[in-house]
Design a protein around this motif. Sequence first.
Motif, PDB file in Angstrom:
ATOM      1  N   SER A  66       0.976  -1.301   0.132  1.00 54.09           N
ATOM      2  CA  SER A  66       0.283  -0.077   0.006  1.00 54.09           C
ATOM      3  C   SER A  66       0.992   1.189   0.047  1.00 54.09           C
ATOM      4  CB  SER A  66      -0.881   0.066   1.363  1.00 54.09           C
ATOM      5  OG  SER A  66      -2.026  -0.845   1.121  1.00 54.09           O
ATOM      6  N   TYR A 232      11.589   1.759   7.913  1.00 51.26           N
ATOM      7  CA  TYR A 232      10.868   0.851   8.437  1.00 51.26           C
ATOM      8  C   TYR A 232       9.802   0.262   7.364  1.00 51.26           C
ATOM      9  CZ  TYR A 232       8.328  -1.826  12.089  1.00 51.26           C
ATOM     10  OH  TYR A 232       7.682  -2.865  12.859  1.00 51.26           O
TER      11      TYR A 232
ATOM     12  N   GLY B  67      -0.896   4.181   2.101  1.00 47.45           N
ATOM     13  CA  GLY B  67      -0.082   3.218   2.943  1.00 47.45           C
ATOM     14  C   GLY B  67      -1.089   2.554   3.860  1.00 47.45           C
ATOM     15  N   SER B  68      -0.201   2.028   4.695  1.00 46.70           N
ATOM     16  CA  SER B  68      -0.822   1.077   5.970  1.00 46.70           C
ATOM     17  C   SER B  68      -0.599   1.984   7.094  1.00 46.70           C
ATOM     18  CB  SER B  68      -0.350  -0.171   6.124  1.00 46.70           C
ATOM     19  OG  SER B  68      -0.280  -0.819   4.900  1.00 46.70           O
ATOM     20  N   THR B  70       0.823   1.033   9.515  1.00 48.81           N
ATOM     21  CA  THR B  70       2.060   1.060   9.989  1.00 48.81           C
ATOM     22  C   THR B  70       2.979   2.281   9.511  1.00 48.81           C
ATOM     23  OG1 THR B  70       2.176  -1.496   9.717  1.00 48.81           O
ATOM     24  CG2 THR B  70       4.386  -0.306   9.589  1.00 48.81           C
ATOM     25  N   LEU B  71       2.759   3.029   8.353  1.00 49.75           N
ATOM     26  CA  LEU B  71       3.202   4.186   7.942  1.00 49.75           C
ATOM     27  C   LEU B  71       3.200   5.074   8.947  1.00 49.75           C
ATOM     28  CD1 LEU B  71       4.930   5.407   5.455  1.00 49.75           C
ATOM     29  CD2 LEU B  71       2.455   6.156   4.721  1.00 49.75           C
ATOM     30  N   TRP B  73       3.875   4.985  12.006  1.00 55.25           N
ATOM     31  CA  TRP B  73       5.142   4.943  12.890  1.00 55.25           C
ATOM     32  C   TRP B  73       6.065   5.636  12.191  1.00 55.25           C
ATOM     33  CZ3 TRP B  73       4.395  -0.914  13.814  1.00 55.25           C
ATOM     34  CH2 TRP B  73       3.309  -1.318  14.379  1.00 55.25           C
ATOM     35  N   ASP B  74       6.510   5.391  10.920  1.00 51.24           N
ATOM     36  CA  ASP B  74       7.525   6.259  10.206  1.00 51.24           C
ATOM     37  C   ASP B  74       7.234   7.667  10.353  1.00 51.24           C
ATOM     38  OD1 ASP B  74       7.292   3.238   8.989  1.00 51.24           O
ATOM     39  OD2 ASP B  74       9.075   4.034   8.122  1.00 51.24           O
ATOM     40  N   SER B  98       6.922  -3.021  17.941  1.00 54.92           N
ATOM     41  CA  SER B  98       7.370  -2.524  16.617  1.00 54.92           C
ATOM     42  C   SER B  98       7.483  -1.239  16.462  1.00 54.92           C
ATOM     43  CB  SER B  98       6.046  -2.993  15.530  1.00 54.92           C
ATOM     44  OG  SER B  98       5.601  -4.446  15.755  1.00 54.92           O
ATOM     45  N   CYS B 102      10.643   0.569  14.919  1.00 50.92           N
ATOM     46  CA  CYS B 102      10.533   1.653  13.671  1.00 50.92           C
ATOM     47  C   CYS B 102      11.506   2.773  14.189  1.00 50.92           C
ATOM     48  CB  CYS B 102       9.168   2.270  13.688  1.00 50.92           C
ATOM     49  SG  CYS B 102       9.115   3.417  12.526  1.00 50.92           S
TER      50      CYS B 102
END
Lengths: 389, 389
Positions: A66, A232, B67-68, B70-71, B73-74, B98, B102
Amino acid sequence: MSNQPAHPTLLIPGPIEFDDAVLQSMSHYSESHVGAPFVAVFSETLSMLRKLFQSTDPASQPLVISGSGTLGWDLVAANLAEPGDDVLVLHTGYFADSFADCFETYGVKATQLKAPIGERPQLPEIEKALKEKKYKLLTVTHVDTSTGVLSELQKLSELSELVHRVSPDTLVVVDGVCSVGCEEIEFDKWGLDAVITASQKAIGCPAGLSISYYSGRAIESFKARKTPPGSYFASFKNWLPIMQNYEAKKPSYFATPSPQLIHALHTSLTQILSIPLSERFAKHKATSQKIKKAVADLGLKQLASNPADQANGMTAIYLPENVKVPDLLPNLLQKGVIFAGGLHKEIATKYIRLGHMGVSIMNEGRGDVEKAIEALEVGLREAGYERKE
Amino acid sequence: MSNQPAHPTLLIPGPIEFDDAVLQSMSHYSESHVGAPFVAVFSETLSMLRKLFQSTDPASQPLVISGSGTLGWDLVAANLAEPGDDVLVLHTGYFADSFADCFETYGVKATQLKAPIGERPQLPEIEKALKEKKYKLLTVTHVDTSTGVLSELQKLSELSELVHRVSPDTLVVVDGVCSVGCEEIEFDKWGLDAVITASQKAIGCPAGLSISYYSGRAIESFKARKTPPGSYFASFKNWLPIMQNYEAKKPSYFATPSPQLIHALHTSLTQILSIPLSERFAKHKATSQKIKKAVADLGLKQLASNPADQANGMTAIYLPENVKVPDLLPNLLQKGVIFAGGLHKEIATKYIRLGHMGVSIMNEGRGDVEKAIEALEVGLREAGYERKE
């Protein structure tokens, strides 16, 4: 020839018009990202990407994440180069500048080899540059969306051959955002190491997916890093096991994928692979030549002056001096077609861009191309332009 | 109560079931990402996010990026902290580990404050930690999707108050991936600096968007960086002007957004904001209590043992000793409901997770919750479990 509500035909160099079945897949009911039905669809999608890249080497690796096409630059810069490494960026427009910026973010030293607008660096200069310094990798924009310049078929394989001969450890990285799906790419045969692209151009799936493909050599180079990856979310360390598991039909989790987008990609790849790829590329080339002839017949010039450097999925056209972009584009919109303005910083106000990829080319019954050419002819006439002989 | 094809009801802690109109928006015909119609939709979407976060401070900034979750965190690690900075990560499960990973990727030193499984670090320990070292920021997982632990309403505002009092320069960062849209968040009033989330949970839009929200103080902290941001795709430098332009209805380009996903988000936010947010949160809380009562009536225990620490959008349930996850989940699937397995490494095989967010809660006519409870009761009985009094 489409069940979609009436809307202006989108003929920019991405996003493109999408097929009905692809859009239908975007509405797929919700599924678990780790459930068997979705995992099977993701697995097939990854396998179909191997076919799209005409690759059979089991050591190669497709990634579908994604994100936007832009994320592909981070994938390359944060995984395939290390801080302090030198990389060579072949410059054909806007996108090389940005790719170079991305490398610098990760501490990688990017050297740009520039060419005049509408042209591209030539093999002898590239050979000279490769001999002067040890480059971890070289990047080439297969089709520069800002200029319509193609680092074309024969030259891309010749370029790869040159790199392998002169600097065999240098990885060959292709920015194929505006080429994958409409320009021929033989990943294995040409000795490529990475191709990065996005869903919303010639692949014909709505925006939101970063799609990329890596050689076994690129993966080995990643595994031999002395430093950890610089990102990451874009880390191969996080993604490689996930993609390998999905392709092997094993559920796996790092970040939640978008089942709806993956379904749409599955549908578009199924359509693309339903006929030989060579037919698809030939049809894009033939239609592109028809468009370029119409542009020439109008007395207009392309940014890509050399016919051998002209992309097959888009055309960047200089406007006549007395026709302004902010006047012409709304007029074309009124005629039901959307063209794009210029993007290359130095000359953005002087040209327009027409995208001709995917369903608009493969489904002739839609009449998208004829509509675009006619709108351009009439629009220019209405703007007071007359061809000078 | 849904026009979607028959399918098992997805009741995992994200992705969730989606409303018909939201899925319909996913099939929107193709639009230019810089054309006026789409730019207007994106602008309204950003404005609606301000309302979702109950924020009126014009210095604050929403970001919506392909994005997900998770992005997110970045986005925090690469923009709000600099290499060498210390950050304090409150640990409630899988996701803190996680997030810490990161931070380390970007050279930021993450100190984790851990708590036993199913619990969370308490204010006095946090105060002690904040006094021992200067932390650039503190992160808290509002709802830990791996354990169903809520760092709940009152405690989250108390936590923020504590940070502002003891370490006023420390930014308060909330991982709200499993909370935004189902747990109360008053961004301005609580003095938060960043909340990161994703589209596919309580916000009720298919996966593929990283959604986040920052205070003026966080943006100022970014602008005062001594080093450039550590990521390119996740760089505030690249995204802030784009988001500000889109919200001001000016076309702008860094990376191509996904018009279809933004349309779907626009639809889901319009639905969410059609009633007072307080009603939405109250309904999630009431339904959650009903579910938790049913779980207790079955004689089962939650991972979050303290009622004040129990999330309102999901429930993590220990299975009886003789019932195995790989046996129960397929049985539940046969009954037409999808639960999730465990995610917390140490005890993953011992528990299951039930998500109860969004349309499954707000549209009671669907009967999703009753179906889930009944399936669980029957499924456990079929597995030979009988409640011991």
